[in-house]
Motif scaffolding. Structure first.
Motif, short mmCIF file in Angstrom:
data_model
loop_
_atom_site.label_atom_id
_atom_site.label_comp_id
_atom_site.label_asym_id
_atom_site.label_seq_id
_atom_site.Cartn_x
_atom_site.Cartn_y
_atom_site.Cartn_z
N ASP A 98 0.75 -1.28 -0.09
CA ASP A 98 0.04 -0.11 0.09
C ASP A 98 0.71 1.25 -0.03
OD1 ASP A 98 0.80 -0.11 2.66
OD2 ASP A 98 -1.14 -0.27 3.52
N CYS A 111 -5.54 -1.48 -1.07
CA CYS A 111 -6.55 -2.46 -0.53
C CYS A 111 -6.14 -2.64 1.21
CB CYS A 111 -6.48 -3.76 -1.16
SG CYS A 111 -7.40 -4.99 -0.14
N GLN A 112 -7.00 -2.29 1.75
CA GLN A 112 -6.91 -2.47 3.24
C GLN A 112 -7.40 -3.58 3.96
OE1 GLN A 112 -4.78 0.12 5.14
NE2 GLN A 112 -4.14 -0.19 3.01
N ASP A 113 -7.50 -4.69 3.21
CA ASP A 113 -8.03 -5.71 3.57
C ASP A 113 -7.21 -6.95 3.21
OD1 ASP A 113 -10.58 -4.96 4.39
OD2 ASP A 113 -11.34 -5.24 2.40
N THR A 114 -5.94 -6.59 2.64
CA THR A 114 -4.78 -7.51 2.45
C THR A 114 -3.64 -6.81 2.89
OG1 THR A 114 -4.19 -6.91 0.43
CG2 THR A 114 -5.60 -9.02 0.58
N ASN A 115 -2.49 -7.48 3.85
CA ASN A 115 -1.31 -6.92 4.08
C ASN A 115 -0.38 -7.00 2.86
OD1 ASN A 115 -0.07 -9.38 4.13
ND2 ASN A 115 0.36 -9.39 6.23
C1 LIG Z 1 -11.29 -7.98 9.82
C2 LIG Z 1 -10.26 -7.09 9.45
N1 LIG Z 1 -9.28 -6.82 10.41
C3 LIG Z 1 -8.35 -5.87 10.15
C4 LIG Z 1 -8.09 -5.05 9.06
C5 LIG Z 1 -7.46 -4.24 8.82
N2 LIG Z 1 -6.39 -4.65 7.82
C6 LIG Z 1 -5.99 -5.87 7.49
S1 LIG Z 1 -4.77 -5.88 6.32
C7 LIG Z 1 -4.83 -4.31 6.40
C8 LIG Z 1 -3.59 -3.58 5.41
C9 LIG Z 1 -2.57 -2.89 6.13
O1 LIG Z 1 -1.85 -2.50 5.19
C10 LIG Z 1 -5.36 -3.73 7.15
C11 LIG Z 1 -5.71 -2.28 7.62
C12 LIG Z 1 -9.44 -5.56 8.16
N3 LIG Z 1 -9.35 -4.86 6.75
N4 LIG Z 1 -10.31 -6.61 8.05
#
Ligand SMILES: Cc1ncc(C[n+]2csc(CCO)c2C)c(N)n1
Ligand SMILES: Nc1ncnc2c1ncn2[C@@H]1O[C@H](COP(=O)(O)OP(=O)(O)OP(=O)(O)O)[C@@H](O)[C@H]1O
Length: 311
Positions: free
Chosen positions: A94, A118-122
């Motif tokens: 990101d 995307c903030q659902d995947t690291n």
């Molecule tokens: C259930 C749930 N828990 C935590 C996050 C937050 N999150 C998970 S990966 C990520 C990206 C970090 O760069 C972020 C912010 C989410 N989306 N869904």
């Protein structure tokens, strides 16, 4: 993400899944790399401290054993700090951690910098998505060359295999990030035919699949102790690193009903389940050059890393 659902049979060796030290794999497969586009191993560098000079032997070794290198976001800052001569192929994430100076430096060296907000995947996940794409491209190129070759000879067979994935910097930091790295192992290892390895300077870990015979061949086993570490700076230059002999088997995601091993000091005979709250195998020891494991459920295999003299 096309092609990511495809799981190919590991090495065509009767369903046996082989896990080996990176150098061992490198030695066995270097000869089979025919063009600079061939990819057998991909290294992902995470945003974790890399030991400074004289060397970080684990990173050095994984860098040497990889054909494609990806920095996960702030992993690029760490690589830049470590050695500016090490130029990755891509930086992906990101990009909330990538320093401007680092970005400019690598862009000046034609590194592809790719943002996925995307903030659902690291960021590790984002890098692994790219590995899938590299795998798909490699397979397509190999299939194309096989098709081409097939017009001139009838004996050509396809040798395409998924690349190995080495993730460097997976342990020793924030616990949620470490757990995310293990979660990635469960999610992605099947997609790379189980050839995904997590590394730090001290530890490696990989996932053993259920219901397939696994063979593990690592650098150190009980009969082959590493040379003693030394503080001498000149000696350190000539040190490498290898896995073992201390190891563990961890049923991280679910209970493992049955597991049978050979080649360990404390072998398991299939009669006792492993689970958190019950038995887990830690501080075990590799006794043979090959360890075999057959397990009813996926389990993590982990080994310590020790320094040795460069052969
Ligand atoms: C259930 C749930 N828990 C935590 C996050 C937050 N999150 C998970 S990966 C990520 C990206 C970090 O760069 C972020 C912010 C989410 N989306 N869904
Ligand atoms: N403290 C830490 N401990 C363990 N792993 C880490 C740590 N910080 C970062 N990482 C790993 O390095 C990757 C890149 O990290 P970076 O700092 O660039 O992003 P982040 O915003 O902290 O993490 P993410 O966006 O991936 O959740 C992460 O996805 C994670 O795998």
């Amino acid at each position: 993400m096309s092609g990511c659902g495809i799981v190919k049979t590991n090495s065509g060796n009767g369903g046996v899944v082989s896990f080996t030290s990176p150098d061992l794999f490198d030695q066995n497969h270097a000869a089979s790399l025919t063009t600079h586009n061939d990819v057998n191993s991909i290294l992902i560098v995470l945003n974790m401290p890399i030991q400074p000079q004289p060397q970080s032997p684990s990173l050095e070794r994984l860098w040497r054993c990889s054909q494609h290198r990806i920095c996960a976001d702030g992993g690029a800052n760490r690589l830049y700090q470590y050695n500016k001569e090490y130029i990755p192929d891509r930086i992906r994430g990101d990009l909330d951690s990538l320093n401007e100076e680092v970005r400019a430096y690598y862009e000046g060296h034609n590194v592809s910098v790719e943002q996925d907000p995307c903030q659902d995947t690291n960021d590790l996940d984002k890098a692994l998505q790219i590995c899938c794409a590299v795998q798909a491209t490699t397979n397509t190129e190999q299939e194309a060359s096989t098709t081409c070759a097939a017009t001139t000879t009838t004996t050509t067979t396809t040798t395409s295999r998924p690349p190995r994935i080495y993730v460097y910097g997976a342990f020793g930091g924030r616990f949620d990030q470490e757990m995310a790295s293990f979660a990635a192992l469960y999610k992605w290892a099947p997609r790379f035919d189980w050839q995904m390895y997590l590394y730090s300077e001290e530890t490696c870990a990989f996932l053993l699949p259920a219901d397939r015979p696994c063979e593990i061949q690592l650098t150190f086993y009980d009969g082959k102790e590493p040379d003693q570490p030394t503080d001498d700076a000149e000696m350190m230059e000539h040190l490498s690193v290898g896995e073992g002999p201390t190891c563990g088997l961890l049923p991280l995601a679910c209970r493992c009903d049955s597991i049978t091993t050979t080649g360990l000091k404390w072998d398991l005979d299939g009669t006792i389940a492993m689970e958190f709250g019950g038995l887990v195998s830690t501080s075990n020891r590799i006794m043979n050059d090959v360890v075999t494991v057959t397990t009813s459920h996926p389990v993590i295999f982990t080994a310590e890393l020790q320094r040795c003299k460069t052969p």
